[in-house]
Design a protein around this motif. Structure first.
Motif, mmCIF file in Angstrom:
data_model
loop_
_atom_site.group_PDB
_atom_site.id
_atom_site.type_symbol
_atom_site.label_atom_id
_atom_site.label_comp_id
_atom_site.label_asym_id
_atom_site.label_seq_id
_atom_site.Cartn_x
_atom_site.Cartn_y
_atom_site.Cartn_z
ATOM 1 N N PRO A 125 0.803 -1.229 0.000
ATOM 2 C CA PRO A 125 0.000 0.000 0.000
ATOM 3 C C PRO A 125 0.834 1.277 0.000
ATOM 4 O O PRO A 125 0.404 2.306 -0.504
ATOM 5 N N HIS A 126 2.041 1.209 0.580
ATOM 6 C CA HIS A 126 2.916 2.375 0.596
ATOM 7 C C HIS A 126 3.950 2.341 -0.531
ATOM 8 O O HIS A 126 4.443 3.383 -0.963
ATOM 9 N N LEU A 127 4.267 1.148 -1.020
ATOM 10 C CA LEU A 127 5.279 1.013 -2.069
ATOM 11 C C LEU A 127 4.750 1.434 -3.433
ATOM 12 O O LEU A 127 5.485 1.991 -4.248
ATOM 13 N N HIS A 128 3.488 1.139 -3.719
ATOM 14 C CA HIS A 128 2.854 1.445 -5.007
ATOM 15 C C HIS A 128 3.704 0.965 -6.193
ATOM 16 O O HIS A 128 4.083 1.751 -7.067
ATOM 17 N N PRO A 129 4.016 -0.323 -6.250
ATOM 18 C CA PRO A 129 4.866 -0.807 -7.345
ATOM 19 C C PRO A 129 4.153 -0.753 -8.695
ATOM 20 O O PRO A 129 2.919 -0.868 -8.769
ATOM 21 N N ALA A 130 4.921 -0.554 -9.744
ATOM 22 C CA ALA A 130 4.353 -0.612 -11.091
ATOM 23 C C ALA A 130 4.019 -2.053 -11.454
ATOM 24 O O ALA A 130 3.033 -2.324 -12.137
ATOM 25 N N LEU A 131 4.846 -2.989 -10.988
ATOM 26 C CA LEU A 131 4.680 -4.393 -11.331
ATOM 27 C C LEU A 131 5.048 -5.258 -10.138
ATOM 28 O O LEU A 131 6.061 -5.014 -9.477
ATOM 29 N N VAL A 132 4.225 -6.260 -9.859
ATOM 30 C CA VAL A 132 4.519 -7.260 -8.829
ATOM 31 C C VAL A 132 4.712 -8.599 -9.523
ATOM 32 O O VAL A 132 3.829 -9.045 -10.269
ATOM 33 N N ILE A 133 5.866 -9.225 -9.316
ATOM 34 C CA ILE A 133 6.117 -10.559 -9.863
ATOM 35 C C ILE A 133 6.181 -11.553 -8.716
ATOM 36 O O ILE A 133 6.962 -11.390 -7.779
ATOM 37 N N ILE A 134 5.358 -12.585 -8.799
ATOM 38 C CA ILE A 134 5.362 -13.676 -7.822
ATOM 39 C C ILE A 134 6.127 -14.845 -8.441
ATOM 40 O O ILE A 134 5.726 -15.365 -9.485
ATOM 41 N N GLN A 135 7.225 -15.256 -7.824
ATOM 42 C CA GLN A 135 8.020 -16.368 -8.341
ATOM 43 C C GLN A 135 7.936 -17.522 -7.362
ATOM 44 O O GLN A 135 8.445 -17.438 -6.246
ATOM 45 N N SER A 136 7.288 -18.600 -7.775
ATOM 46 C CA SER A 136 7.174 -19.750 -6.880
ATOM 47 C C SER A 136 6.558 -20.928 -7.608
ATOM 48 O O SER A 136 6.054 -20.791 -8.721
ATOM 49 N N GLN A 138 -5.107 -10.798 -2.516
ATOM 50 C CA GLN A 138 -4.576 -9.898 -1.502
ATOM 51 C C GLN A 138 -3.705 -8.812 -2.140
ATOM 52 O O GLN A 138 -3.779 -7.632 -1.765
ATOM 53 N N ILE A 139 -2.885 -9.210 -3.092
ATOM 54 C CA ILE A 139 -2.055 -8.231 -3.807
ATOM 55 C C ILE A 139 -2.935 -7.222 -4.533
ATOM 56 O O ILE A 139 -2.686 -6.017 -4.513
ATOM 57 N N ARG A 140 -3.996 -7.716 -5.174
ATOM 58 C CA ARG A 140 -4.930 -6.839 -5.873
ATOM 59 C C ARG A 140 -5.583 -5.850 -4.914
ATOM 60 O O ARG A 140 -5.781 -4.687 -5.240
ATOM 61 N N THR A 141 -5.896 -6.315 -3.700
ATOM 62 C CA THR A 141 -6.520 -5.444 -2.705
ATOM 63 C C THR A 141 -5.543 -4.379 -2.226
ATOM 64 O O THR A 141 -5.897 -3.202 -2.088
ATOM 65 N N GLU A 142 -4.301 -4.778 -1.968
ATOM 66 C CA GLU A 142 -3.311 -3.866 -1.417
ATOM 67 C C GLU A 142 -2.748 -2.899 -2.457
ATOM 68 O O GLU A 142 -2.332 -1.791 -2.109
ATOM 69 N N SER A 143 -2.719 -3.324 -3.712
ATOM 70 C CA SER A 143 -2.106 -2.493 -4.747
ATOM 71 C C SER A 143 -2.896 -2.628 -6.044
ATOM 72 O O SER A 143 -2.431 -3.227 -7.014
ATOM 73 N N PRO A 144 -4.099 -2.089 -6.085
ATOM 74 C CA PRO A 144 -5.004 -2.329 -7.222
ATOM 75 C C PRO A 144 -4.515 -1.800 -8.556
ATOM 76 O O PRO A 144 -4.956 -2.274 -9.608
ATOM 77 N N ASP A 145 -3.615 -0.828 -8.550
ATOM 78 C CA ASP A 145 -3.135 -0.264 -9.807
ATOM 79 C C ASP A 145 -1.889 -0.956 -10.353
ATOM 80 O O ASP A 145 -1.413 -0.606 -11.438
#
Length: 255
Positions: free
Chosen positions: A121-132, A154-161
């Motif tokens: 919510p505070h980071l506001h990343p342009a892109l989140v990559i989940i590696q697993s 959860q990621i969508r909720t915390e960082s919808p953009d």
């Protein structure tokens, strides 16, 4: 969501330099690696980009390959190499052995427990990559599917953009067992069920081949650069980059 990423990228791209890259590690590194992940031991990485908050952020949540196992330094691991190619900074929360269900070598996982370290919510990343995925082979399908769907929502909720991508199973060797294929399939279908806009990088189905350590799984320095190059190419091919020509190719000539 594509427009959001393009807006970040419109700010411009930096030239790729492996020596001047920011890699903010959201989880302090332990003093040991798993026995199968024979790599160089490193200490905690400090936030060297604290005064450079205007650069777009690549947030990475993952296991040993995101942690940097096999790379000679954090700057040579794929998250940092990719971020440098984009002119971004990388923020990583990872634990070797972690998965959507698996707890990890340092008991920091599963990924849902690693996620808060990113503070999206505070980071506001342009892109989140989940590696697993590799560490979840053999997990019950119901638990695995629930773990994937819950995490992405959860990621969508915390960082919808933010754009969200999943980097799925890295197999050991070139002849993966059926259980590996099954795990990969569950992760991909669950990710798309949770969010149809999720971008998928699938090393197993795409038959990725890159320089690896003797364990047959973890990438060398050259392997990390190769992975970063594939991810950058995938982002270009999917039309997610505002100016694809501005992103330099990732060098892969030296290991």
């Amino acid at each position: 969501m594509h427009r959001t990423l393009s807006r970040w990228l419109a700010a411009g791209f930096a030239a790729l330099t492996l020596s001047a890259v920011t890699c903010d590690m959201a989880v302090n590194r332990s003093t040991s690696h798993p026995a199968a992940a024979a790599g160089k031991v490193r200490g905690p990485i400090l936030d060297s980009a604290i005064n450079d908050v205007h650069r777009p952020v690549l947030a990475v949540l993952g296991a040993s390959i995101s942690y940097g196992t096999g790379a000679g330094s954090p700057a040579q691991a794929w998250p940092a190499v990719l971020a440098s190619a984009l002119g971004w900074r990388a923020v990583v929360s990872a634990d070797p052995g972690a998965g959507f269900v698996a707890g990890g070598a340092h008991s920091l996982g599963p990924l849902a427990r690693l996620l808060p370290k990113l503070d999206l919510p505070h980071l506001h990343p342009a892109l989140v990559i989940i590696q697993s995925g590799h560490n979840d082979v053999g997990q019950p399908e119901t638990r695995l599917r629930a773990g994937v769907e819950t995490l992405i929502r959860q990621i969508r909720t915390e960082s919808p953009d933010s754009m969200v991508a999943v980097l799925t199973v890295f197999p050991t060797g070139d002849h993966p067992a059926q259980a590996v294929w099954d795990t990969d399939s569950v992760i991909v279908s669950a990710a798309r069920a949770a969010d149809p806009h999720t971008f998928v990088f699938d090393p197993l189905v795409s038959k990725w081949h890159f320089p690896r350590l003797a364990d047959g799984l973890h990438p060398t320095d050259a392997g990390h650069r190769w992975i970063a190059g594939q991810l950058a190419s995938g982002l270009r091919a999917d039309g997610l980059l505002h100016d694809p020509a501005a992103v330099p190719a990732v060098r892969t000539a030296h290991s």
